[in-house]
Enzyme design. Structure first.
Site, short mmCIF file in Angstrom:
data_model
loop_
_atom_site.label_atom_id
_atom_site.label_comp_id
_atom_site.label_asym_id
_atom_site.label_seq_id
_atom_site.Cartn_x
_atom_site.Cartn_y
_atom_site.Cartn_z
N ASP A 179 -0.54 -7.71 -5.21
CA ASP A 179 -1.07 -8.30 -6.31
C ASP A 179 -2.17 -8.33 -6.84
O ASP A 179 -2.90 -8.83 -5.87
CB ASP A 179 0.12 -9.33 -6.23
CG ASP A 179 -0.69 -10.19 -5.14
OD1 ASP A 179 -1.44 -11.16 -5.61
OD2 ASP A 179 -0.03 -10.58 -4.10
N GLU A 229 6.03 -5.45 6.89
CA GLU A 229 4.55 -5.20 7.74
C GLU A 229 4.08 -4.29 8.77
O GLU A 229 3.53 -3.72 9.11
CB GLU A 229 3.57 -6.12 7.67
CG GLU A 229 4.01 -7.17 6.20
CD GLU A 229 2.72 -8.32 5.43
OE1 GLU A 229 2.27 -8.70 4.91
OE2 GLU A 229 3.66 -8.98 7.34
#
Length: 286
Positions: free
Chosen positions: A252, A49
Site C-alpha cells: 500500500d 510472508e
C-alpha cells in the site's frame, strides 16, 4: 583465625570495588565475538510472508524455543532456519535474539510487506534496505517528532540512528533483483511489472495510514517504505555483530487508502518479497 577472616573480607571488598569501577563502556563489554554457522536465518512477521519459502524448503525439521517455532531445512542448496516473528518491534526483537543465540546464522534476512513512502512506488514494488531506522523512537514536541538514537544496553552507548544493512547482502540482492521474475500487479485494469529499488526503510509500532505522516517520513528521514519490525531486527543484529538485510515489498502507499489496498495487494507483495529472498539465498549458496 580472626586475622585470616579479616583478610578475606578485605580482599572481597577490594575485588568488588575494582569490578564496580570498570566503566560501562569499557572494551570488555562492547566487543561481541560471534562464531557463525553455515546457515542463513530468514524472518517474516506474518504467516503469508514466509509460507512461499516454506513450500520450497526440503528436509524440514521443526524446533520450538520459548514457544516460537523455528523451521530448519535446505532452500536452494543452502541451509536455512525460518521463523515467524509476529507483528511489532518487541516480537521481532525477541525472535531475532533467539535465532542469533540458538542458531548463530551467517546472515539474517527479513522479508515481508511495507507501506510505500516514496510516491513513485506502487504495490508489488520491492525495496532492498540500504539502512533501517526507528521512526517512533525519540522526543515528541508540540509540532514534531525528533528521532533519537537507541542505546546498547550493555554499554549504554548510543547506537546509530540508521542501521546499515550488510554491504555484501545488498550487492547480492541488487544482482538478484535484476533477473528475478516477479508477479505482476494489476491496478485499475492496468498490469505492470514491479520494480526493485534500494533505499531507507523506517520502522514504528504503528500502521501508517496518513498522507501527512508519509510526507514527514519522506522529508525528515528520506524513507522509501515504512513497516513495523525491521529496525528492531536491525538493532539486535547491530548490537550482536550479526550481518543482516531487510527486504520489503509494497502492499500500500501508507495513505488513507492503506487499509483497503493492503487487503488487495498483500498476497502478491508478500510473494514478491519471498521470491527475491529465495534468489538471494541461491546466490549465497554458490
Amino acid at each position: 583465625m580472626i586475622k585470616i577472616l579479616f583478610f578475606f573480607i578485605l580482599t572481597a571488598f577490594y575485588c568488588n570495588v575494582s569490578v564496580s569501577q570498570v566503566p560501562l563502556n569499557s572494551s570488555n563489554k562492547s566487543v561481541v565475538k560471534r562464531n557463525y554457522n553455515d546457515i542463513t536465518g530468514i524472518l517474516g512477521a506474518f504467516p503469508d510472508e514466509i509460507n512461499l519459502l516454506l513450500t520450497q524448503v526440503k528436509q524440514k525439521k521443526e524446533r520450538s524455543i520459548q514457544n516460537i517455532l523455528f523451521i530448519e531445512g535446505i532452500l536452494n542448496n543452502r541451509r536455512v532456519v525460518i521463523a515467524q516473528t509476529g507483528i511489532g518491534k518487541v516480537n521481532a526483537a525477541i525472535t531475532t535474539t533467539l535465532m542469533v543465540e540458538h542458531f548463530s546464522p551467517q546472515q539474517i534476512i527479513f522479508t515481508g510487506i511495507a507501506g510505500g513512502i516514496n510516491p513513485e512506488l506502487s504495490p508489488g514494488d520491492l525495496v532492498i534496505g540500504s539502512k533501517v531506522a526507528h521512526h517512533d523512537y525519540g522526543t515528541v514536541t508540540p509540532d514534531s517528532m525528533i528521532v533519537r538514537p537507541t542505546r546498547n544496553p550493555s554499554t549504554m552507548l548510543e547506537n546509530p540512528v540508521y542501521f546499515k544493512c550488510d554491504s555484501m547482502l545488498i550487492l547480492l540482492s541488487e544482482e538478484a533483483g535484476k533477473s528475478i521474475k516477479l508477479e505482476q500487479i494489476t491496478i485499475n485494469h492496468d498490469a505492470r511489472i514491479p520494480k526493485v529499488i534500494k533505499g531507507i526503510i523506517v520502522t514504528g509500532d504503528v500502521f501508517v495510514s496518513s498522507e501527512k505522516t508519509t510526507e514527514h517520513l519522506r522529508t525528515r528521514m528520506n524513507a522509501e517504505a515504512t513497516e513495523m519490525e525491521g529496525a528492531a531486527v536491525a538493532q539486535v543484529c547491530y548490537q550482536q555483530k550479526q550481518p543482516f538485510i531487510v527486504i520489503r515489498s509494497i502492499s500500500d502507499n501508507a495513505n488513507t487508502k492503506a487499509s483497503h489496498d493492503i487487503r488487495s495487494f498483500y498476497q502478491v507483495a508478500a510473494n514478491n518479497s519471498a521470491s527475491l529472498v529465495m534468489a538471494i539465498v541461491k546466490s549465497i549458496a554458490k
